[in-house]
Design a protein around this motif. Structure first.
Motif, PDB file in Angstrom:
ATOM      1  N   LYS A 165     -15.198  65.913 111.291  1.00 24.11           N
ATOM      2  CA  LYS A 165     -16.058  66.314 112.402  1.00 24.11           C
ATOM      3  C   LYS A 165     -17.489  65.927 112.026  1.00 24.11           C
ATOM      4  N   VAL A 220     -19.736  67.471 109.219  1.00 27.45           N
ATOM      5  CA  VAL A 220     -19.792  68.926 109.387  1.00 27.45           C
ATOM      6  C   VAL A 220     -18.600  69.594 108.708  1.00 27.45           C
ATOM      7  N   SER A 221     -17.420  69.008 108.870  1.00 29.38           N
ATOM      8  CA  SER A 221     -16.209  69.597 108.288  1.00 29.38           C
ATOM      9  C   SER A 221     -15.134  68.537 108.171  1.00 29.38           C
ATOM     10  N   GLN A 222     -14.094  68.868 107.393  1.00 26.94           N
ATOM     11  CA  GLN A 222     -12.974  67.952 107.209  1.00 26.94           C
ATOM     12  C   GLN A 222     -11.669  68.718 107.316  1.00 26.94           C
ATOM     13  N   ASP A 223     -10.726  68.164 108.027  1.00 31.66           N
ATOM     14  CA  ASP A 223      -9.390  68.720 108.163  1.00 31.66           C
ATOM     15  C   ASP A 223      -8.418  67.585 107.844  1.00 31.66           C
TER      16      ASP A 223
END
Length: 331
Positions: free
Chosen positions: A38, A30-33
């Motif tokens: 995620k 879903v996302s990357q940090d």
């Protein structure tokens, strides 16, 4: 929702390894940090995520927030699925923009207020806090112990050759092919890639032009309990003559160096012929994961033959060896 922390040495390759496994599991990133992913997936993905090579851990994502205060407020509303005792542990990533020095104590107090007991030395459940652009809290489900890979490094094998991929990288190459049934390594050497594929339960096929490598690879496979294999003495540029079948997936790490290791052939010509040979024995839609030195344009050569390039990842090994790992698909 899940979280997953990838390793930082080959981050793009690590992310794509996760993506490949989630495509098999029916999930998505879903996302990357920074190194924190995620993931939208459920427990059906666990068996695929457990295959990963370039990952540190994964778990259940419980809370995400833009400040410490927001994280603590949300944590008070969460029903924590903690078994036994717990401990809060913080991972401060390179891009952390929050003050988290006292966060383990504060979050621990919130969870303790729900009736759970703290054990700082040997907790049953580890609550993980990641600090990046945002803050994330989750319950660790799986830690990828480096010792599990270190014990399969080249010098621990019964048949030893010093030039070998790290087992984590070998595992990632296998996963990038999305292999579910079988895998061929047409230039297997001491069998490092086949070992990782075999440990995942795949049927493995290996080829090498040197008899000592065929015998040594078999010794290594059997040492690690792998029995479902077919190893052949042969030429990687003539695979159709060795097998009367096509393969779901191919992964290999060709030799880079001397005329001795290349059986007296010119390196770039050998690479070209190997790519052509692999193309002929790969199923339509099958994937190839392969490494080449940066001086060889693997992308151009593979696409000339008919492959589609899905990924390319740079690695500097030492001052005299820089390489790319490629992922190709036969269209």
């Amino acid at each position: 929702m899940l979280y997953l922390e990838i390793l930082g040495n080959l981050p793009e390759m690590a992310r794509d390894e996760v993506k490949a496994m989630l495509e098999l599991a029916g999930g998505e990133i879903v996302s990357q940090d920074y190194l924190f992913l995620k993931i939208n997936a459920d427990e059906r993905a666990f068996s695929y995520l457990d295959r990963l090579g370039l990952a540190h851990e994964y778990g259940m994502l419980m809370v995400e927030a833009d400040s410490v205060e927001e994280l603590l407020d949300k944590a008070r509303e969460v029903e924590w699925p903690i078994r036994g005792t717990f401990k809060v542990d913080t991972e401060t990533m390179a891009n952390c923009r929050h003050s988290v020095l006292d966060l383990p104590r504060k979050l621990g107090a919130v969870i303790h207020a729900q009736g759970f007991k703290v054990n700082l030395s040997r907790p049953d459940t580890l609550v993980r806090v990641y600090c990046g652009e945002r803050l994330y809290t989750g319950i660790r489900l799986r830690f990828f112990d480096p010792k599990d890979f270190e014990k399969r490094k080249a010098h621990h094998r019964p048949f030893f050759r010093p030039i070998s991929l790290h087992p984590r990288v070998s595992r990632a190459l296998v996963n990038l092919t999305k292999a579910r049934r079988e895998l061929l390594d047409p230039m297997m050497g001491a069998g490092g890639i086949l070992m990782e594929a075999g440990l995942l339960g795949l049927r493995v096929y290996g080829v090498d032009i040197r008899q000592e490598m065929v015998e040594g690879a078999e010794m290594n496979l059997r040492h690690y309990g792998i029995r479902d294999y077919v190893l052949k003495l042969g030429d990687a540029t003539r695979l159709e003559e060795l097998f009367d079948k096509k393969f779901e997936a191919v992964a290999t790490d060709p030799p880079y160096g001397t005329s001795a290791t290349l059986a007296g052939r010119k390196r770039d010509e050998l690479y070209q012929k190997v790519l052509e040979s692999i193309y002929e024995v790969l199923e339509d839609g099958g994937r190839l994961a392969i490494a080449f030195p940066t001086s060889f344009d693997g992308k151009a050569e593979a696409e000339r033959i008919g492959f589609k390039t899905l990924g390319r990842y740079y690695q500097r090994v030492h001052k005299s060896l820089e390489r790319y790992f490629y992922v190709f698909e036969k269209e």
